[in-house]
Design a protein around this motif. Structure first.
Motif, PDB file in Angstrom:
ATOM      1  N   LEU A 288      -1.979  -1.405   9.347  1.00  0.00           N
ATOM      2  CA  LEU A 288      -2.097  -0.029   9.842  1.00  0.00           C
ATOM      3  C   LEU A 288      -3.130   0.757   9.039  1.00  0.00           C
ATOM      4  CD1 LEU A 288       1.653   0.783  10.593  1.00  0.00           C
ATOM      5  CD2 LEU A 288      -0.132  -0.020  12.131  1.00  0.00           C
ATOM      6  N   SER A 289      -4.097   0.029   8.455  1.00  0.00           N
ATOM      7  CA  SER A 289      -5.177   0.681   7.710  1.00  0.00           C
ATOM      8  C   SER A 289      -6.317   0.999   8.669  1.00  0.00           C
ATOM      9  CB  SER A 289      -5.698  -0.259   6.614  1.00  0.00           C
ATOM     10  OG  SER A 289      -4.628  -0.868   5.933  1.00  0.00           O
TER      11      SER A 289
ATOM     12  N   GLY B 169      -0.080   4.586  -0.727  1.00  0.00           N
ATOM     13  CA  GLY B 169      -0.682   5.915  -0.703  1.00  0.00           C
ATOM     14  C   GLY B 169       0.300   6.829   0.027  1.00  0.00           C
TER      15      GLY B 169
ATOM     16  N   MET C 223       0.517   7.567   3.065  1.00  0.00           N
ATOM     17  CA  MET C 223       0.965   6.989   4.331  1.00  0.00           C
ATOM     18  C   MET C 223       1.974   5.858   4.105  1.00  0.00           C
ATOM     19  SD  MET C 223       1.021   7.106   7.451  1.00  0.00           S
ATOM     20  CE  MET C 223      -0.184   8.143   8.232  1.00  0.00           C
TER      21      MET C 223
ATOM     22  N   TYR D 211      -8.049   4.546  17.709  1.00  0.00           N
ATOM     23  CA  TYR D 211      -7.844   5.331  16.490  1.00  0.00           C
ATOM     24  C   TYR D 211      -9.151   6.031  16.105  1.00  0.00           C
ATOM     25  CZ  TYR D 211      -6.791   6.268  11.563  1.00  0.00           C
ATOM     26  OH  TYR D 211      -6.620   6.878  10.339  1.00  0.00           O
TER      27      TYR D 211
ATOM     28  N   VAL E  66      -0.734  10.462  13.152  1.00  0.00           N
ATOM     29  CA  VAL E  66      -0.262  11.746  12.597  1.00  0.00           C
ATOM     30  C   VAL E  66      -0.419  11.700  11.082  1.00  0.00           C
ATOM     31  CG1 VAL E  66       1.372  12.284  14.444  1.00  0.00           C
ATOM     32  CG2 VAL E  66       2.125  10.898  12.496  1.00  0.00           C
ATOM     33  N   PRO E  67      -0.479  12.865  10.443  1.00  0.00           N
ATOM     34  CA  PRO E  67      -0.552  12.868   8.979  1.00  0.00           C
ATOM     35  C   PRO E  67       0.737  12.324   8.356  1.00  0.00           C
ATOM     36  CG  PRO E  67      -0.813  15.107   9.898  1.00  0.00           C
ATOM     37  CD  PRO E  67      -0.484  14.195  11.030  1.00  0.00           C
ATOM     38  N   ALA E  68       0.605  11.864   7.118  1.00  0.00           N
ATOM     39  CA  ALA E  68       1.738  11.199   6.451  1.00  0.00           C
ATOM     40  C   ALA E  68       3.046  12.000   6.526  1.00  0.00           C
ATOM     41  CB  ALA E  68       1.356  10.885   5.009  1.00  0.00           C
TER      42      ALA E  68
ATOM     43  N   THR F  79      -6.605   1.535   2.245  1.00  0.00           N
ATOM     44  CA  THR F  79      -7.777   2.359   2.534  1.00  0.00           C
ATOM     45  C   THR F  79      -8.622   1.746   3.647  1.00  0.00           C
ATOM     46  OG1 THR F  79      -7.769   3.003   0.225  1.00  0.00           O
ATOM     47  CG2 THR F  79      -9.790   3.460   1.471  1.00  0.00           C
TER      48      THR F  79
ATOM     49  N   ARG G 285      -1.026  -1.845  -5.819  1.00  0.00           N
ATOM     50  CA  ARG G 285      -1.906  -2.148  -6.962  1.00  0.00           C
ATOM     51  C   ARG G 285      -1.510  -1.296  -8.168  1.00  0.00           C
ATOM     52  NH1 ARG G 285      -8.091  -0.907  -5.877  1.00  0.00           N
ATOM     53  NH2 ARG G 285      -7.174   1.168  -5.637  1.00  0.00           N
TER      54      ARG G 285
ATOM     55  N   GLY H   1       0.853  -1.197   0.000  1.00  0.00           N
ATOM     56  CA  GLY H   1       0.000   0.000   0.000  1.00  0.00           C
ATOM     57  C   GLY H   1       0.879   1.234   0.000  1.00  0.00           C
TER      58      GLY H   1
HETATM   59  P1  NDP Z   1      -4.795   6.119   0.212  1.00  0.00           P
HETATM   60  O1  NDP Z   1      -6.233   5.970   0.105  1.00  0.00           O
HETATM   61  O2  NDP Z   1      -4.115   7.226  -0.506  1.00  0.00           O
HETATM   62  O3  NDP Z   1      -3.985   4.794  -0.192  1.00  0.00           O
HETATM   63  C1  NDP Z   1      -4.526   3.623   0.064  1.00  0.00           C
HETATM   64  C2  NDP Z   1      -3.704   2.492  -0.536  1.00  0.00           C
HETATM   65  O4  NDP Z   1      -4.604   1.396  -0.556  1.00  0.00           O
HETATM   66  C3  NDP Z   1      -3.204   2.696  -1.967  1.00  0.00           C
HETATM   67  O5  NDP Z   1      -1.949   2.094  -2.053  1.00  0.00           O
HETATM   68  C4  NDP Z   1      -4.241   1.929  -2.795  1.00  0.00           C
HETATM   69  O6  NDP Z   1      -3.722   1.394  -3.987  1.00  0.00           O
HETATM   70  C5  NDP Z   1      -4.550   0.795  -1.840  1.00  0.00           C
HETATM   71  N1  NDP Z   1      -5.838   0.154  -2.082  1.00  0.00           N
HETATM   72  C6  NDP Z   1      -7.066   0.592  -1.732  1.00  0.00           C
HETATM   73  N2  NDP Z   1      -8.006  -0.303  -2.060  1.00  0.00           N
HETATM   74  C7  NDP Z   1      -7.353  -1.348  -2.621  1.00  0.00           C
HETATM   75  C8  NDP Z   1      -7.763  -2.594  -3.138  1.00  0.00           C
HETATM   76  N3  NDP Z   1      -9.048  -2.970  -3.141  1.00  0.00           N
HETATM   77  N4  NDP Z   1      -6.814  -3.413  -3.637  1.00  0.00           N
HETATM   78  C9  NDP Z   1      -5.517  -3.060  -3.618  1.00  0.00           C
HETATM   79  N5  NDP Z   1      -5.050  -1.900  -3.130  1.00  0.00           N
HETATM   80  C10 NDP Z   1      -5.971  -1.054  -2.629  1.00  0.00           C
HETATM   81  O7  NDP Z   1      -4.537   6.191   1.780  1.00  0.00           O
HETATM   82  P2  NDP Z   1      -3.330   6.756   2.667  1.00  0.00           P
HETATM   83  O8  NDP Z   1      -2.017   6.268   2.203  1.00  0.00           O
HETATM   84  O9  NDP Z   1      -3.502   8.214   2.875  1.00  0.00           O
HETATM   85  O10 NDP Z   1      -3.723   6.045   4.016  1.00  0.00           O
HETATM   86  C11 NDP Z   1      -3.557   4.670   4.236  1.00  0.00           C
HETATM   87  C12 NDP Z   1      -4.176   4.346   5.581  1.00  0.00           C
HETATM   88  O11 NDP Z   1      -3.551   5.134   6.599  1.00  0.00           O
HETATM   89  C13 NDP Z   1      -5.679   4.679   5.622  1.00  0.00           C
HETATM   90  O12 NDP Z   1      -6.343   3.675   6.315  1.00  0.00           O
HETATM   91  C14 NDP Z   1      -5.728   5.995   6.374  1.00  0.00           C
HETATM   92  O13 NDP Z   1      -6.947   6.152   7.094  1.00  0.00           O
HETATM   93  C15 NDP Z   1      -4.536   5.861   7.318  1.00  0.00           C
HETATM   94  N6  NDP Z   1      -3.985   7.151   7.709  1.00  0.00           N
HETATM   95  C16 NDP Z   1      -3.646   8.061   6.742  1.00  0.00           C
HETATM   96  C17 NDP Z   1      -3.141   9.297   7.100  1.00  0.00           C
HETATM   97  C18 NDP Z   1      -2.678  10.270   6.062  1.00  0.00           C
HETATM   98  O14 NDP Z   1      -2.172  11.343   6.428  1.00  0.00           O
HETATM   99  N7  NDP Z   1      -2.777   9.984   4.789  1.00  0.00           N
HETATM  100  C19 NDP Z   1      -3.030   9.690   8.521  1.00  0.00           C
HETATM  101  C20 NDP Z   1      -3.334   8.629   9.450  1.00  0.00           C
HETATM  102  C21 NDP Z   1      -3.819   7.422   9.037  1.00  0.00           C
HETATM  103  P3  NDP Z   1      -3.648   2.284  -5.337  1.00  0.00           P
HETATM  104  O15 NDP Z   1      -2.430   3.160  -5.183  1.00  0.00           O
HETATM  105  O16 NDP Z   1      -3.540   1.296  -6.423  1.00  0.00           O
HETATM  106  O17 NDP Z   1      -4.940   3.079  -5.381  1.00  0.00           O
END
Ligand code: NDP
Length: 282
Positions: free
Chosen positions: A84-85, A9, A11, A161, A113-115, A62, A31, A7
């Motif tokens: 950690l999702s 994203g 974070m 959380y 905390v934020p990313a 997510t 993905r 994952g």
């Molecule tokens: P994003 O939504 O930006 O990223 C989520 C990740 O999940 C991506 O890598 C995405 O892949 C992947 N993903 C989602 N659905 C699927 C699926 N069905 N199959 C495969 N891969 C999937 O989230 P963040 O990185 O911002 O956050 C991740 C977690 O951390 C979340 O649960 C969020 O609540 C938590 N968090 C985030 C913070 C932040 O500042 N961003 C702060 C604190 C907690 P793809 O790239 O292909 O879309």
């Protein structure tokens, strides 16, 4: 030590950077593979290869449904999975059983905390799951932020959380709603927001460090006549009427007013505002 992050994203990418900075080799899978570009981690071709590369796999997705999408059919025997999702405590408990049935150890957690703050001062995350598993993974996890272990119940970390984010998201909606209220009357957000944020920081001054409030809530005792439910409830009604008149979404003030109305109806009108707790929890 090699660590796997699934994952990428904001974070997951921040975690990967923190782990690399901490001296670990990191294998990643996402993905959308392009999100691994420029990270300096090794991109695995499949989730199976990613999990196979390390004893410890960290998931940053997510929600928990994404975990099943990714890990269904992947051999997990002997591995440790740290999710950690964000999701519900129930989803964490179910996931713990699902992972255990596949011969792996499981921890659940929530990064608070934020990313961009990951791996820096003040960063922390809640964890729960078996203590021995946590202690084994902790030296790696502490690179993400300070670790706060809550106990063996895998639902606990998500509970904390979500409860923290309950405070956070409600406050954010309050700030935006209040800004919309003054903006509807022609006041620029810049004129209003600094003062509004001051009001937020006044809250700790009002409730102290939480210890006295906690004792009152525990005891179900709500003394004090400076901020009664009746007085605060009247204000809550004024906020709702002001919102309605201005054409600003009344959902939030209506929900707040309903807490006061129910507390007053239950006989808590002359108690401190903390008596709302009695109607909220029932
Ligand atoms: P994003 O939504 O930006 O990223 C989520 C990740 O999940 C991506 O890598 C995405 O892949 C992947 N993903 C989602 N659905 C699927 C699926 N069905 N199959 C495969 N891969 C999937 O989230 P963040 O990185 O911002 O956050 C991740 C977690 O951390 C979340 O649960 C969020 O609540 C938590 N968090 C985030 C913070 C932040 O500042 N961003 C702060 C604190 C907690 P793809 O790239 O292909 O879309």
């Amino acid at each position: 030590m090699n660590v796997t992050v699934i994952g990428l994203g904001p974070m997951g990418r921040a975690m990967t950077v923190a782990l690399l900075r901490g001296g670990h080799a990191v294998t990643v899978w996402n993905r959308t593979p392009g999100r691994a570009d420029g990270l300096g981690a090794t991109l695995a071709p499949t989730p199976h290869a990613a999990v196979g590369a390390s004893d410890l796999t960290i998931l940053s997705l997510t929600d928990y449904a994404a975990m099943y999408d990714i890990l269904a059919g992947v051999g997990l025997t002997g591995r440790t999975v740290v999710n950690l999702s964000s999701d519900t405590p129930t989803a964490s408990r179910e996931a713990s059983e699902w992972v255990a049935a596949r011969g792996a150890d499981f921890l659940t957690g929530g990064v608070m905390v934020p990313a961009p703050a990951v791996g820096g001062p003040g960063a922390y995350a809640f964890y729960s799951g078996q203590r021995a598993v946590f202690e084994r993974a902790e030296p790696v996890l502490r690179l993400i932020g300070d670790t706060r272990y809550l106990g063996a119940d895998p639902g606990l970390a998500q509970l904390f959380y979500q409860a923290h984010l309950d405070v956070f998201l409600t406050a954010l909606s309050g700030i935006l709603h209040a800004t919309a209220l003054v903006a509807a009357a022609g006041v620029a957000p810049a004129e209003f927001l600094p003062g509004a944020l001051e009001t937020l920081t006044d809250i700790p001054a009002m409730v102290g460090d939480g210890a006295a409030l906690a004792a009152q809530l525990d005891a179900g005792v709500h003394p004090g006549d400076l901020s009664t439910a009746l007085m605060m409830g009247a204000t809550a009604e004024h906020i709702l009427r002001t919102s309605e008149k201005a054409g600003v979404d009344p959902g939030l003030p209506r929900a707040v007013l309903s807490h006061y109305e129910r507390a007053i109806a239950a006989g808590h009108g002359r108690s401190n505002w903390t008596a709302l707790y009695e109607v909220m929890r029932s």
